[in-house]
Design a protein around this motif. Structure first.
Motif, PDB file in Angstrom:
ATOM      1  N   CYS A  11       0.810  -1.221   0.000  1.00  0.00           N
ATOM      2  CA  CYS A  11       0.000   0.000   0.000  1.00  0.00           C
ATOM      3  C   CYS A  11       0.842   1.268   0.000  1.00  0.00           C
ATOM      4  CB  CYS A  11      -0.912   0.022   1.225  1.00  0.00           C
ATOM      5  SG  CYS A  11      -1.920  -1.428   1.349  1.00  0.00           S
ATOM      6  N   LYS A  12       2.143   1.129   0.212  1.00  0.00           N
ATOM      7  CA  LYS A  12       2.999   2.298   0.399  1.00  0.00           C
ATOM      8  C   LYS A  12       2.849   3.323  -0.736  1.00  0.00           C
ATOM      9  CE  LYS A  12       7.882   3.295   1.065  1.00  0.00           C
ATOM     10  NZ  LYS A  12       9.202   2.721   0.856  1.00  0.00           N
ATOM     11  N   TRP A  13       2.721   2.831  -1.951  1.00  0.00           N
ATOM     12  CA  TRP A  13       2.673   3.735  -3.098  1.00  0.00           C
ATOM     13  C   TRP A  13       1.455   4.660  -3.047  1.00  0.00           C
ATOM     14  CZ3 TRP A  13      -1.508   3.658  -6.365  1.00  0.00           C
ATOM     15  CH2 TRP A  13      -2.346   2.550  -6.282  1.00  0.00           C
ATOM     16  N   GLU A  14       0.437   4.297  -2.255  1.00  0.00           N
ATOM     17  CA  GLU A  14      -0.785   5.107  -2.210  1.00  0.00           C
ATOM     18  C   GLU A  14      -0.646   6.298  -1.275  1.00  0.00           C
ATOM     19  OE1 GLU A  14      -4.640   3.305  -2.998  1.00  0.00           O
ATOM     20  OE2 GLU A  14      -3.833   1.488  -2.090  1.00  0.00           O
ATOM     21  N   SER A  15       0.406   6.293  -0.469  1.00  0.00           N
ATOM     22  CA  SER A  15       0.581   7.402   0.464  1.00  0.00           C
ATOM     23  C   SER A  15       0.846   8.698  -0.318  1.00  0.00           C
ATOM     24  CB  SER A  15       1.741   7.050   1.399  1.00  0.00           C
ATOM     25  OG  SER A  15       2.440   8.200   1.731  1.00  0.00           O
ATOM     26  N   PRO A  16       0.227   9.831   0.087  1.00  0.00           N
ATOM     27  CA  PRO A  16       0.356  11.068  -0.689  1.00  0.00           C
ATOM     28  C   PRO A  16       1.796  11.562  -0.786  1.00  0.00           C
ATOM     29  CG  PRO A  16      -1.057  11.371   1.254  1.00  0.00           C
ATOM     30  CD  PRO A  16      -0.651   9.943   1.235  1.00  0.00           C
ATOM     31  N   ASP A  17       2.663  11.163   0.176  1.00  0.00           N
ATOM     32  CA  ASP A  17       4.034  11.658   0.061  1.00  0.00           C
ATOM     33  C   ASP A  17       4.996  10.665  -0.609  1.00  0.00           C
ATOM     34  OD1 ASP A  17       3.913  10.017   2.136  1.00  0.00           O
ATOM     35  OD2 ASP A  17       4.476  11.467   3.690  1.00  0.00           O
ATOM     36  N   TYR A  18       4.443   9.627  -1.233  1.00  0.00           N
ATOM     37  CA  TYR A  18       5.303   8.688  -1.969  1.00  0.00           C
ATOM     38  C   TYR A  18       5.457   9.173  -3.411  1.00  0.00           C
ATOM     39  CZ  TYR A  18       7.342   4.466  -3.877  1.00  0.00           C
ATOM     40  OH  TYR A  18       8.188   3.576  -4.498  1.00  0.00           O
ATOM     41  N   GLU A  19       6.639   9.616  -3.768  1.00  0.00           N
ATOM     42  CA  GLU A  19       6.937  10.133  -5.115  1.00  0.00           C
ATOM     43  C   GLU A  19       5.800  11.045  -5.612  1.00  0.00           C
ATOM     44  OE1 GLU A  19       7.873   6.678  -7.515  1.00  0.00           O
ATOM     45  OE2 GLU A  19       9.652   6.229  -6.362  1.00  0.00           O
ATOM     46  N   PRO A  20       5.514  12.119  -4.848  1.00  0.00           N
ATOM     47  CA  PRO A  20       4.295  12.904  -5.112  1.00  0.00           C
ATOM     48  C   PRO A  20       4.241  13.577  -6.470  1.00  0.00           C
ATOM     49  CG  PRO A  20       5.712  14.001  -3.509  1.00  0.00           C
ATOM     50  CD  PRO A  20       6.309  12.648  -3.745  1.00  0.00           C
ATOM     51  N   SER A  21       5.413  13.822  -7.090  1.00  0.00           N
ATOM     52  CA  SER A  21       5.354  14.535  -8.370  1.00  0.00           C
ATOM     53  C   SER A  21       4.996  13.613  -9.529  1.00  0.00           C
ATOM     54  CB  SER A  21       6.704  15.209  -8.650  1.00  0.00           C
ATOM     55  OG  SER A  21       7.675  14.199  -8.777  1.00  0.00           O
ATOM     56  N   LEU A  22       4.946  12.296  -9.269  1.00  0.00           N
ATOM     57  CA  LEU A  22       4.730  11.355 -10.377  1.00  0.00           C
ATOM     58  C   LEU A  22       3.310  10.782 -10.388  1.00  0.00           C
ATOM     59  CD1 LEU A  22       8.002   9.216 -10.271  1.00  0.00           C
ATOM     60  CD2 LEU A  22       7.460  11.149 -11.739  1.00  0.00           C
ATOM     61  N   PRO A  23       2.749  10.601 -11.583  1.00  0.00           N
ATOM     62  CA  PRO A  23       1.469   9.889 -11.655  1.00  0.00           C
ATOM     63  C   PRO A  23       1.681   8.423 -11.290  1.00  0.00           C
ATOM     64  CG  PRO A  23       2.323  10.288 -13.861  1.00  0.00           C
ATOM     65  CD  PRO A  23       3.246  11.002 -12.913  1.00  0.00           C
ATOM     66  N   VAL A  24       0.611   7.753 -10.902  1.00  0.00           N
ATOM     67  CA  VAL A  24       0.742   6.349 -10.451  1.00  0.00           C
ATOM     68  C   VAL A  24       1.483   5.508 -11.500  1.00  0.00           C
ATOM     69  CG1 VAL A  24      -0.549   4.272  -9.827  1.00  0.00           C
ATOM     70  CG2 VAL A  24      -1.424   6.517  -9.155  1.00  0.00           C
ATOM     71  N   SER A  25       1.164   5.731 -12.772  1.00  0.00           N
ATOM     72  CA  SER A  25       1.727   4.870 -13.824  1.00  0.00           C
ATOM     73  C   SER A  25       3.236   5.046 -13.983  1.00  0.00           C
ATOM     74  CB  SER A  25       1.032   5.148 -15.157  1.00  0.00           C
ATOM     75  OG  SER A  25       1.252   6.492 -15.514  1.00  0.00           O
ATOM     76  N   GLU A  26       3.795   6.102 -13.424  1.00  0.00           N
ATOM     77  CA  GLU A  26       5.242   6.332 -13.550  1.00  0.00           C
ATOM     78  C   GLU A  26       5.983   6.108 -12.226  1.00  0.00           C
ATOM     79  OE1 GLU A  26       7.193   7.292 -16.302  1.00  0.00           O
ATOM     80  OE2 GLU A  26       5.452   7.002 -17.580  1.00  0.00           O
ATOM     81  N   LEU A 197     -12.666   6.776 -22.276  1.00  0.00           N
ATOM     82  CA  LEU A 197     -11.213   6.754 -22.075  1.00  0.00           C
ATOM     83  C   LEU A 197     -10.849   5.716 -21.020  1.00  0.00           C
ATOM     84  CD1 LEU A 197      -8.277   7.800 -22.220  1.00  0.00           C
ATOM     85  CD2 LEU A 197      -8.946   9.681 -20.705  1.00  0.00           C
ATOM     86  N   ILE A 198      -9.944   4.838 -21.379  1.00  0.00           N
ATOM     87  CA  ILE A 198      -9.425   3.857 -20.408  1.00  0.00           C
ATOM     88  C   ILE A 198      -7.980   4.222 -20.073  1.00  0.00           C
ATOM     89  CG2 ILE A 198      -8.708   1.449 -20.113  1.00  0.00           C
ATOM     90  CD1 ILE A 198     -11.099   0.548 -21.641  1.00  0.00           C
ATOM     91  N   GLY A 199      -7.689   4.321 -18.787  1.00  0.00           N
ATOM     92  CA  GLY A 199      -6.318   4.603 -18.348  1.00  0.00           C
ATOM     93  C   GLY A 199      -6.215   4.294 -16.853  1.00  0.00           C
ATOM     94  N   PHE A 200      -5.016   4.431 -16.293  1.00  0.00           N
ATOM     95  CA  PHE A 200      -4.838   3.949 -14.919  1.00  0.00           C
ATOM     96  C   PHE A 200      -4.217   4.978 -13.980  1.00  0.00           C
ATOM     97  CE2 PHE A 200      -5.068   0.527 -17.965  1.00  0.00           C
ATOM     98  CZ  PHE A 200      -6.235  -0.077 -17.502  1.00  0.00           C
ATOM     99  N   ASN A 201      -4.530   6.236 -14.248  1.00  0.00           N
ATOM    100  CA  ASN A 201      -4.149   7.310 -13.330  1.00  0.00           C
ATOM    101  C   ASN A 201      -5.410   8.074 -12.938  1.00  0.00           C
ATOM    102  OD1 ASN A 201      -1.325   7.101 -13.183  1.00  0.00           O
ATOM    103  ND2 ASN A 201      -1.108   8.035 -15.208  1.00  0.00           N
ATOM    104  N   PRO A 202      -5.428   8.676 -11.748  1.00  0.00           N
ATOM    105  CA  PRO A 202      -6.548   9.551 -11.440  1.00  0.00           C
ATOM    106  C   PRO A 202      -6.571  10.744 -12.398  1.00  0.00           C
ATOM    107  CG  PRO A 202      -4.887   9.586  -9.692  1.00  0.00           C
ATOM    108  CD  PRO A 202      -4.462   8.548 -10.668  1.00  0.00           C
ATOM    109  N   ALA A 203      -7.749  11.289 -12.634  1.00  0.00           N
ATOM    110  CA  ALA A 203      -7.914  12.325 -13.676  1.00  0.00           C
ATOM    111  C   ALA A 203      -6.948  13.500 -13.497  1.00  0.00           C
ATOM    112  CB  ALA A 203      -9.349  12.810 -13.670  1.00  0.00           C
TER     113      ALA A 203
END
Ligand code: S6P
Length: 630
Positions: A11-26, A197-203
């Protein structure tokens, strides 16, 4: 990793301060930060954990997921739109479109669902678009991804004369300008087009970067879609990729799942009076989750293939996939992705399909005239490649028990005359005889006749398979328990679609593991980053610059400068290089290799480009060359 540590890494990647400048897919996945030092078996286990993240439930305050209510509701709504087209196909079309892997999956799914329609004596309604045209199905064509106008024009062309179009644009990272151009066009013509549109990042993480010749960005198109009653956004988060940014992996798998769920539901509603329901959609997604689990339960067998392929690549050999049916299409896809992903040569991993282009059935017909890398039939393998193969290469046979197993055996014998490093990977359904008989509701004597025939063919299959096993160094057999496929058992009309769906997803996971794992073993990955990434479009250019920043600790402009020097092969940036646009840079980079590693060596040591290149020549294993300096 112990239980609680694993859960927190999950779950770590979901924390707001985990690599905050990057979209989930990156983002980089905390589960795989040391995948570069793992054994083949550990690599497969890590990939399993990453894939499980696709089905993780939404918890409060986190991203919406595959099974979130809103996602399921939108899937049902889109399925109903597709149902309307299937019931009244006159002047209508469902278009699936994307770049790279997303476009390849658009092709795979459109072809399969058209086939299903033909079996039902209906006209095909599905079309696919892939940026760069059909050659991009088989090779890396990353540049057209950056062209929004090209996207728009190709959509217009496919839809000429149509009065109603359901357009599904796929961009895992919500980033491809090609797809943004198409969505923008749909929004401008709502009387004809319904955009999805299908994709895997929040809008809000959609790419917000200017595109050539456009007033809009991907982000602004997404915003307009959100405000539009007749536009649909399907964007669950599936967690960061095992290898950062490698959206061919989870992004591709989740795309396949979503498209199949929607189109199967539409097809069942249109032709077998099974209305689209959220519950049906949830069940179908659940069936895919079981596919993932059944596949990875064969961890040891998959690891054996990873090891064999890894040894081949390490020793300068190649890996050849010889496939049958749609599984062969997946093998062609997997092979084509190795070039942009790992900077691999097209000969490193190659796919071949039984029946060649006639079986593939693409818009542009045979592409063999484009050169030897587009020769994809088994005959081409026999003539062009087999004579050159030695025991340091790996050949993998990929099929199901429904394919012509006699033909598999024949090919296996031909390969074994030349080399020993032959492996087999096949799918088989447990209790398949009774599943087949479920389809039969006829006179008793005919029933008995069919019963005996089916048993005889099963017996013949086992005999042939036994011979194949004897020729192979390893055999990965995934036997599908009936319970893993309740969806196909409960609903006869869907069974012809669902069983291949399970086999295909499973094959995709295994082949992704083989090619990714083999390149990891070859030393192409540092931590969980591809260092030797090809810088052939703007997304990859940005990713390369970020990677240099991350690994060297130097500021962005300095990293970009080092990257440009490596691309243009100059010690100083002179003339108009700095003022050229990214398209010019990525165009130049197409003919260059190892630009990112070279730039990194320069940044870390302060050496010249020539010295960096010679350093890399002496240490061909990129990971070791980089580690030595870090
Ligand atoms: C990624 C693959 C790429 C992507 C392509 C489209 O592993 O090599 O070819 O599929 O860049 O990406 P997206 O985010 O628009 O689906």
């Amino acid at each position: 990793m112990a239980g609680s540590a694993w859960t927190s890494a999950l779950c770590k990647w979901e924390s707001p301060d985990y690599e905050p400048s990057l979209p989930v897919s990156e983002k980089s996945n905390p589960l795989t930060c040391d995948i570069d030092r793992a054994s083949a078996e550990s690599i497969v286990k890590m990939l399993h954990r990453c894939d499980v993240q696709m089905f993780q439930e939404e918890s409060e305050g986190t991203y919406q997921r595959l099974l979130s209510d809103q996602v399921v509701k939108t899937l049902a709504e889109v399925a109903k739109r597709a149902e309307l087209i299937l019931k009244d196909p006159q002047d209508s079309l469902v278009v699936l479109s994307g770049c790279g892997t997303s476009g390849r999956l658009a092709f795979l799914i459109a072809a399969r669902f058209n086939r299903a329609l033909r079996q039902l004596k209906q006209n095909p309604v599905y079309s696919y678009i892939i940026a760069g045209g059909d050659r991009a199905l088989l090779s890396s064509q990353e540049a057209p991804e950056d062209d929004p106008k090209l996207g728009m024009l190709s959509l217009k062309k496919v839809c000429e004369g149509k009065k109603r179009v359901l357009f599904v644009g796929i961009s895992c990272g919500l980033s491809a300008p090609f797809v943004a151009g198409q969505l923008d066009f749909c929004l401008q013509h709502p009387e004809v087009y319904t955009p999805v549109l299908i994709g895997f990042n929040p809008a809000h993480q959609a790419r917000d970067e200017a595109m050539p010749g456009c007033t809009f960005t991907f982000h602004s198109v997404v915003q307009r879609m959100q405000e539009h009653a007749n536009a649909f956004l399907i964007n669950p988060a599936v967690g960061p990729e095992a290898i950062s940014g490698s959206s061919r992996m989870k992004g591709g798998s989740a795309t396949k799942i979503l498209l199949e769920v929607v189109l199967s539901a539409a097809q069942a509603a249109a032709f077998s009076r099974t209305p689209v329901t959220c519950n049906g959609i949830v069940q179908h997604i659940g069936a895919h989750k079981r596919t993932v689990d059944v596949t990875y339960s064969e961890c040891e067998g998959i690891a054996a293939l990873v090891e064999a392929a890894g040894r081949s690549l390490q020793g300068g050999g190649c890996v050849c996939y010889l496939g049958w049916g749609s599984l062969a299409v997946l093998s062609l896809m997997d092979a084509s992705e190795c070039n942009p992903t790992f900077g691999a040569d097209y000969e490193d991993v190659r796919g071949f399909i039984s029946g060649g282009y006639a079986e593939l059935n693409i818009n542009e017909g045979s592409l063999t005239s484009l050169g030897p890398d587009f020769c994809i039939a088994h005959e081409d393998f026999l003539h062009l490649l087999l004579p050159r193969l030695t025991d340091k290469d790996t050949v993998l046979l990929i099929y199901t028990h429904c394919d012509d197993v006699g033909d598999v055996l024949k090919l296996a014998r031909r390969v074994r005359e030349k080399m020993v490093n032959l492996h087999a990977f096949y799918h088989q359904a447990d209790g398949d005889t009774s599943a087949a008989l479920q389809q039969v509701s006829i006179h008793q004597s005919l029933f008995l006749y069919i019963y005996v025939s089916i048993y005889r063919s099963v017996y013949v299959f086992f005999l042939l398979q036994d011979d194949i096993n004897k020729l192979c160094l390893s055999t990965l057999n995934i036997t599908w328990p009936a319970a893993a496929m309740p969806f196909c058992r409960q609903n006869r009309t869907l069974s012809s679609v669902s069983v291949p769906q399970q086999w295909e997803l499973s094959t995709k996971l295994v082949l992704n593991a083989v090619s990714t794992g083999a390149h990891i073993l070859k030393g192409k990955i540092y931590q969980n980053h591809m260092i030797d990434v090809q810088v052939t479009n703007s997304k990859l250019y940005r990713r390369a610059t970020r990677l240099l920043q991350r690994l060297s600790g130097r500021p962005g402009p300095q990293c970009e400068e080092a990257l440009l020097k490596a691309i243009y092969q100059v010690e100083e940036l002179t003339g108009d290089i700095p003022s050229c646009d990214i398209t010019t840079h990525t165009h130049k980079a197409r003919s260059r290799t190892k630009v990112v590693p070279a730039a990194l060596v320069c940044l870390l040591t302060g050496c010249s480009l020539v010295e960096a290149e010679s350093h890399l020549k002496q240490r061909p294993i990129i990971r070791e060359a980089v580690e030595e300096l870090l």
